[in-house]
Every structure is written in structure tokens, then in C-alpha cells.
Design an enzyme around this catalytic site. Structure first.
Site, PDB file in Angstrom:
ATOM      1  N   GLU A  35      -1.509   4.888  -2.859  1.00 51.82           N
ATOM      2  CA  GLU A  35      -0.190   5.533  -2.719  1.00 51.82           C
ATOM      3  C   GLU A  35       0.748   5.117  -3.848  1.00 51.82           C
ATOM      4  O   GLU A  35       1.942   4.868  -3.622  1.00 51.82           O
ATOM      5  CB  GLU A  35       0.454   5.157  -1.375  1.00 51.82           C
ATOM      6  CG  GLU A  35      -0.426   5.427  -0.173  1.00 51.82           C
ATOM      7  CD  GLU A  35       0.263   5.177   1.161  1.00 51.82           C
ATOM      8  OE1 GLU A  35       1.499   5.003   1.186  1.00 51.82           O
ATOM      9  OE2 GLU A  35      -0.446   5.159   2.186  1.00 51.82           O
ATOM     10  N   GLU A  91      -1.684  -0.196   7.922  1.00 47.05           N
ATOM     11  CA  GLU A  91      -0.594  -1.185   8.040  1.00 47.05           C
ATOM     12  C   GLU A  91      -0.653  -2.024   9.321  1.00 47.05           C
ATOM     13  O   GLU A  91       0.349  -2.184  10.009  1.00 47.05           O
ATOM     14  CB  GLU A  91       0.755  -0.463   7.933  1.00 47.05           C
ATOM     15  CG  GLU A  91       0.871   0.373   6.667  1.00 47.05           C
ATOM     16  CD  GLU A  91       2.209   1.090   6.510  1.00 47.05           C
ATOM     17  OE1 GLU A  91       2.999   1.108   7.480  1.00 47.05           O
ATOM     18  OE2 GLU A  91       2.465   1.612   5.407  1.00 47.05           O
TER      19      GLU A  91
HETATM   20  C1  XIL Z   1       5.735   8.586   4.082  1.00 46.39           C
HETATM   21  C2  XIL Z   1       5.944  10.015   3.602  1.00 46.39           C
HETATM   22  O1  XIL Z   1       5.864  10.025   2.209  1.00 46.39           O
HETATM   23  C3  XIL Z   1       7.276  10.528   4.072  1.00 46.39           C
HETATM   24  O2  XIL Z   1       7.405  11.916   3.771  1.00 46.39           O
HETATM   25  C4  XIL Z   1       7.440  10.319   5.577  1.00 46.39           C
HETATM   26  O3  XIL Z   1       8.735  10.693   5.960  1.00 46.39           O
HETATM   27  C5  XIL Z   1       7.189   8.860   5.952  1.00 46.39           C
HETATM   28  O4  XIL Z   1       5.901   8.469   5.471  1.00 46.39           O
HETATM   29  N1  XIL Z   1       3.071   4.250   3.592  1.00 46.39           N
HETATM   30  C6  XIL Z   1       2.238   5.210   4.126  1.00 46.39           C
HETATM   31  C7  XIL Z   1       2.640   6.635   4.061  1.00 46.39           C
HETATM   32  O5  XIL Z   1       1.119   4.876   4.547  1.00 46.39           O
HETATM   33  O6  XIL Z   1       2.139   7.392   5.146  1.00 46.39           O
HETATM   34  C8  XIL Z   1       4.123   6.801   3.968  1.00 46.39           C
HETATM   35  O7  XIL Z   1       4.418   8.182   3.777  1.00 46.39           O
HETATM   36  C9  XIL Z   1       4.663   5.967   2.847  1.00 46.39           C
HETATM   37  C10 XIL Z   1       4.399   4.504   3.092  1.00 46.39           C
END
Ligand code: XIL
Length: 405
Positions: free
Chosen positions: A310, A187
Site C-alpha cells: 500500500e 492489521e
Molecule cells: C483506506 C482507503 O484508502 C480509504 O478510502 C477508506 O476510507 C479507509 O481505508 N490500511 C489499509 C487500507 O489496509 O484498507 C486502508 O484503506 C488504508 C490503510
């Protein structure tokens, strides 16, 4: 006392929801988890949209369907749940050919203090994956979120480079040769921050400068020459103006990296998508399309692979009715995956979780009615939903079968 029962159920649902998303989530004790799954005597079969009872395990699992078409399927794992909930572990084992830690390999989990590393959960994840012959994605080595307090307080322009390099050498080095891929930088683009190059105004940018990205990738390559080094981001999916600006900024950054021989191998398209953007909008069809495909094509032309890293489908804008929500979520999975799997550069699909029981969605901006979201292929009791069948059908329909190593 009907109302009382419902109130209690609502309370448990909320507890699950709040607990499931947090980085160090507590999970329901085994007994409760067992009850939820145990009430389904035939978890290896489920009813598909056309009413037939179909197997969802073995050759009929998502992992097997993907593999038969040259794709990897897997999910993000919640390590607290994996250790406490045997049915969840069984579901992950049954469906996945690749795993990524939802939180266990982030700085916040690995770095309790400036001196120490805590690899307990990360090692447990790697051991679980290897014991089940699954591939492993690492997530992530440099991000603007989930950095420990001590880091934010002690990092300076003088020591930030060394902090980043030491972390990457130690973490990527520990698992060298065992990782399918690493999200090296997560990101790094945020066009709203107003820079010409679109880079996000993050701690690493402020302290190291824009070369932190190059430094992170080069260090990761040296530490683990075999892992596919990945740039991972969200918000590059939708056909919106900001989506298009972000795609352009990411592609420009990748072009600069490739031109400078920065060792980048792949791009992760996070794919946290929405079943609908507003109440009454029942379709994902207009949200994801040509812009995303141009982006993926441009990534391919740079010689890089693409991973859907994701994926989940939020149902926030949909009415409460579960059947309707499940149908819309399934339609969004179908439309989105049919689209992106049309490009041969896309080699893997990971969902962010696998059962609604442990979805991260809802702990930030949840449904207005407080109900649990239903964004994943399996419901909270571990039963395959319409989304499962949609994803499997799209995998089954993917062009020519190619083998993957
Ligand atoms: C999220 C997790 O799912 C949560 O449990 C945590 O509290 C915050 O992070 N983008 C990403 C992930 O790259 O690492 C994130 O994961 C979701 C959004």
C-alpha cells in the site's frame, strides 16, 4: 476578481480531496475529469528530473519496468473513479500488472446486510483486471475496521466464528483460482493494546479468541487453494521503538503460525511512509533501515514472500512548494524501495492509488495548509512526477532478471 477565482479553485480542490478518500466517494463528472487530463496533450511522455522528455507508457511504464526485473507493480483502485473517469482507467491500465480494490472487497462494501452480499464493485474490479491481463490481490477478509454496523451489533461469541467462516468461504470461494493473493487478516497486531502477544484488541479477537487468525487462514486456503495467503500490516517500517516492537510481535505471530502449519504464504508491508517526520527534516534516510531489513530477512527465512502492498509517501511535514515536495517524496520512494528491494523475498510493489487526484491521504489528518497531498507517482492531472521516475529507476536497477508466472 482574482481572489474569487482562487477561492473557487480551493473549493474544488477540497471537494476532490474529501470525496476521493471516502469509501463511497462521489467523483467529479467525466467532463471535469476529462478536462484535467485532457489539458495534457502528450500524456504518454513526461519530463524527468534531468529535463529530458521521456516516454512513461508501454515498455517505459512502471508495470513493464518491474516485470523486466521479476517484480509485479500495480496499485489500489478506486472503483467509483474507475467507472466514471476514463482517463483514470486508462492510466491504471497503462501502468499496472496487478490491482487491488481500495475498498470494494472489504466487509463494508460486500456486506450491506447480514443475509446479502453485494459483489457489484468487486466483480467489476475483477472483470477490469482480467480484461487487461492483470493479476488481482484481494483485500481483505478480516479487519478491525470497515465492518458493517449490523455485524458489530449482531456478532456474539456464539455466532462470530460462523460469520467469519461463511464470509471467507463465500468471498474467497467466488474468486477462487483467479487471485494472485488475499490479505486474509489485516492489521492484527497493536502493541499499544498491552497484550503479551501483541494482538490487537479487535472485535474478532474478543468474540472468536486468538484462533480467529488461524481459522481465517485455514478457511481461505480451503476456499481458494491457489491464492497466496497474506498477513498485511502497517507500522512495521520505521526505525522507531514502537516500530521495532511491532516487527517483533508480527514475526513471533508468524513463527507460531508456521509452527502450527497455518497456511500463510506472504507478508504485506503496507508502506504508508512519510517524506519527513517533522518540519525541516528533509530526508527519509534515517527513518527506514536495518530494523525493516532484519524483519524482511526473518520473513524470508520462514519461507514466506514479501509484498509492498500500500505504498504512498505523505508530504504533510513539508513546506507548500510543489517542486520541493515532489523532490522529497521522490527521494523517499527511492530510498525506501532501494532498501526493501535489496531482499529477494520482495516480489511485488503496489502503491495505494496511482494519481494524487484520488489519494486517500488528507481525509483524516491532512496538511495543515489544506493543500492536496502529492504522495503518488502521477499528479492530479495524470502527469508523471519525480516519484514516477524514482520508482522506475529503482525497478530498472533491481539485480538479476527472473521470470514470474
Ligand atoms: C483506506 C482507503 O484508502 C480509504 O478510502 C477508506 O476510507 C479507509 O481505508 N490500511 C489499509 C487500507 O489496509 O484498507 C486502508 O484503506 C488504508 C490503510
Amino acid at each position: 476578481m482574482r481572489a474569487g477565482r482562487w477561492a473557487r479553485r480551493e473549493f474544488v480542490e477540497r471537494a476532490v480531496r474529501l470525496g476521493a478518500g471516502a469509501a463511497m466517494a462521489t467523483v467529479l463528472p467525466l467532463a471535469a475529469a476529462g478536462r484535467a487530463y485532457g489539458s495534457k496533450p502528450h500524456r504518454d511522455a513526461a519530463t524527468s528530473a534531468d529535463g529530458k522528455t521521456e516516454s512513461v507508457t508501454g515498455d517505459s511504464s512502471l508495470g513493464a519496468a518491474a516485470a523486466a526485473h521479476g517484480l509485479l507493480y500495480g496499485c489500489a483502485v478506486n472503483m467509483n473513479a474507475l467507472g466514471a473517469d476514463a482517463a483514470y482507467a486508462a492510466l491504471v491500465r497503462e501502468q499496472c500488472r496487478i490491482l487491488v480494490a481500495e475498498n470494494a472487497m472489504k466487509w463494508g462494501a460486500l456486506r450491506p446486510s447480514a443475509e446479502g452480499f453485494n459483489f457489484d464493485q468487486a466483480d467489476a474490479m475483477v472483470a477490469f483486471a482480467e480484461a487487461n491481463r492483470m493479476k488481482i490481490r484481494g483485500h481483505n477478509l478480516a479487519w478491525h475496521q470497515n465492518n458493517p454496523k449490523w455485524l458489530e451489533v449482531t456478532a456474539t461469541k456464539e455466532n462470530a466464528r460462523e460469520l467469519l467462516v461463511t464470509h471467507i468461504e463465500t468471498v474467497a470461494g467466488r474468486y477462487a483460482g483467479r487471485m494472485h493473493s488475499w490479505d486474509v487478516v489485516n492489521e492484527a497486531i497493536r502493541v499499544e493494546d498491552g497484550r503479551a502477544d501483541g494482538l490487537r484488541d479487535s472485535m474478532w479477537l474478543r468474540l472468536v479468541g486468538e484462533e480467529y487468525i488461524e481459522l481465517a487462514f485455514k478457511t481461505a486456503r480451503e476456499a481458494d487453494p491457489q491464492a497466496l495467503l497474506t498477513y498485511n500490516d502497517y507500522g512495521i517500517e520505521a526505525e522507531t521503538r514502537v516500530g521495532e516492537q511491532k516487527r517483533e510481535a508480527v514475526i513471533e505471530m508468524l513463527r507460531r503460525m508456521v509452527a502450527r502449519h497455518v497456511p500463510v504464504d506472504a507478508v504485506g508491508v503496507q508502506s504508508h511512509i512519510a517524506a519527513a517526520v517533522s518540519a525541516g527534516n528533509k530526508s527519509a534516510a534515517s527513518q527506514y533501515g536495518a530494523g525493516l531489513m532484519r524483519f524482511i530477512g526473518a520473513v524470508r527465512e520462514l519461507g514466506l514472500q514479501v509484498f509492498v502492498t500500500e505504498m504512498d509517501v505523505n508530504d504533510r511535514a513539508l513546506a507548500a512548494d510543489e517542486v520541493g515536495r515532489d523532490a522529497a517524496v521522490a527521494a523517499a520512494y527511492r530510498q525506501y524501495l532501494e532498501l526493501v528491494l535489496g531482499d529477494p523475498a520482495v516480489k511485488a510493489v503496489l502503491t495505494w492509488g496511482i494519481t494524487d487526484r484520488y489519494t486517500w491521504l488528507g481525509h483524516e489528518e491532512g496538511r495543515a495548509d489544506g493543500k492536496l497531498e502529492r504522495p503518488l507517482p502521477f499528479d492530479a492531472a495524470g502527469k508523471a512526477k519525480a516519484a514516477f521516475f524514482a520508482v522506475r529507476e529503482v525497478f530498472d536497477q533491481r539485480g538479476t532478471a527472473v521470470s514470474h508466472g
